[in-house]
Design a protein around this motif. Structure first.
Motif, PDB file in Angstrom:
ATOM      1  N   THR A 201      30.577 -50.049   1.853  1.00 31.97           N
ATOM      2  CA  THR A 201      29.769 -50.217   0.647  1.00 31.97           C
ATOM      3  C   THR A 201      28.491 -49.399   0.752  1.00 31.97           C
ATOM      4  O   THR A 201      27.964 -49.179   1.837  1.00 31.97           O
ATOM      5  N   ALA A 202      28.037 -48.941  -0.385  1.00 32.38           N
ATOM      6  CA  ALA A 202      26.794 -48.167  -0.450  1.00 32.38           C
ATOM      7  C   ALA A 202      26.083 -48.527  -1.742  1.00 32.38           C
ATOM      8  O   ALA A 202      26.724 -48.788  -2.759  1.00 32.38           O
ATOM      9  N   ASN A 203      24.763 -48.569  -1.682  1.00 29.02           N
ATOM     10  CA  ASN A 203      24.003 -48.729  -2.915  1.00 29.02           C
ATOM     11  C   ASN A 203      22.657 -48.046  -2.764  1.00 29.02           C
ATOM     12  O   ASN A 203      22.216 -47.767  -1.645  1.00 29.02           O
ATOM     13  N   VAL A 204      22.060 -47.758  -3.893  1.00 28.64           N
ATOM     14  CA  VAL A 204      20.765 -47.094  -3.901  1.00 28.64           C
ATOM     15  C   VAL A 204      19.943 -47.675  -5.045  1.00 28.64           C
ATOM     16  O   VAL A 204      20.462 -47.920  -6.130  1.00 28.64           O
ATOM     17  N   THR A 205      18.687 -47.939  -4.735  1.00 29.56           N
ATOM     18  CA  THR A 205      17.746 -48.403  -5.746  1.00 29.56           C
ATOM     19  C   THR A 205      16.893 -47.216  -6.162  1.00 29.56           C
ATOM     20  O   THR A 205      16.339 -46.514  -5.309  1.00 29.56           O
ATOM     21  N   VAL A 206      16.802 -46.985  -7.461  1.00 26.84           N
ATOM     22  CA  VAL A 206      15.981 -45.913  -8.010  1.00 26.84           C
ATOM     23  C   VAL A 206      15.042 -46.527  -9.038  1.00 26.84           C
ATOM     24  O   VAL A 206      15.479 -47.282  -9.905  1.00 26.84           O
TER      25      VAL A 206
ATOM     26  N   ILE B  99      16.642 -49.450 -11.326  1.00 28.10           N
ATOM     27  CA  ILE B  99      18.088 -49.221 -11.369  1.00 28.10           C
ATOM     28  C   ILE B  99      18.709 -49.455 -10.000  1.00 28.10           C
ATOM     29  O   ILE B  99      18.168 -49.022  -8.978  1.00 28.10           O
ATOM     30  N   ILE B 100      19.865 -50.101  -9.990  1.00 28.06           N
ATOM     31  CA  ILE B 100      20.690 -50.187  -8.780  1.00 28.06           C
ATOM     32  C   ILE B 100      22.017 -49.488  -9.092  1.00 28.06           C
ATOM     33  O   ILE B 100      22.599 -49.691 -10.161  1.00 28.06           O
ATOM     34  N   ILE B 101      22.457 -48.636  -8.172  1.00 22.42           N
ATOM     35  CA  ILE B 101      23.755 -47.967  -8.287  1.00 22.42           C
ATOM     36  C   ILE B 101      24.536 -48.391  -7.052  1.00 22.42           C
ATOM     37  O   ILE B 101      24.043 -48.246  -5.931  1.00 22.42           O
ATOM     38  N   ALA B 102      25.741 -48.935  -7.239  1.00 16.74           N
ATOM     39  CA  ALA B 102      26.484 -49.485  -6.104  1.00 16.74           C
ATOM     40  C   ALA B 102      27.972 -49.189  -6.211  1.00 16.74           C
ATOM     41  O   ALA B 102      28.538 -49.171  -7.300  1.00 16.74           O
TER      42      ALA B 102
END
Length: 181
Positions: free
Chosen positions: A47-52, A5-8
């Motif tokens: 900008t910010a994103n997180v990979t889970v 999952i990517i959340i951005a």
């Protein structure tokens, strides 16, 4: 089963904490998880994103170039991550932050009007939990019980009184997400 999952979105939208809570939820359910944040120096407004990654088996690497699920909360994030979804992947976008909707026909597209719902609930801080509820409705990567346990574990005790509001936001997100294609 493994879900990547990517959340951005923009800094300040709760992107990193949404990923952290999702990762904690996986841990509460004895799953293997990775949480890898990325953000610009501005943090709030940048900008910010997180990979889970949440998996039933060992995870070999937290670094990904393609994703099963993309949650995008603004137009720059949609432009960047829509092409990086795997064939048949799931894209969830917030109707407030995206003005040119997704165009790919080979993925499932869901819209969630989380900002509108957070405004209706008179609490902008639950925006990310509304989005997380939408994710759990279309891709049950973790359970709501695991999510509640994760909130207890990740929130300082002085904020445990906010757990019912956060869980209500999750339920609202589950009820308002709509499939576009």
């Amino acid at each position: 089963m493994k879900t990547e999952i990517i959340i951005a979105g923009f800094g300040g939208q709760g992107v990193l904490s949404m990923g952290k809570i999702l990762a904690y939820s996986g841990l509460m359910e004895n799953k293997e998880v990775t949480w890898m944040p990325a953000y610009g120096p501005e943090q709030r407004g940048g900008t910010a994103n997180v990979t889970v990654i949440v998996s039933d088996e060992r995870i070999s690497s937290p670094i990904l170039s393609k994703y099963d699920v993309a949650i995008v909360l603004n137009q720059p994030s949609l432009d960047k991550f829509e092409p990086k979804l795997k064939l048949g992947g799931i894209l969830i976008y917030d109707g407030f932050g995206v003005f040119n909707p997704p165009t790919r026909e080979d993925i499932s597209v869901y819209r969630i009007n989380a900002m509108d719902k957070a405004t209706e609930m008179k609490n902008s801080k639950v925006f990310n939990m509304i989005v997380l509820g939408g994710l759990l409705k279309v891709c049950a990567v973790v359970s709501t019980d695991g999510l509640k346990k994760a909130l207890k574990k990740s929130l300082p005790e002085r904020h445990h009184n906010l757990i019912p509001l956060n869980m209500q936001a999750v339920e609202e997100g589950m009820s308002i997400i709509t499939k576009e294609r």
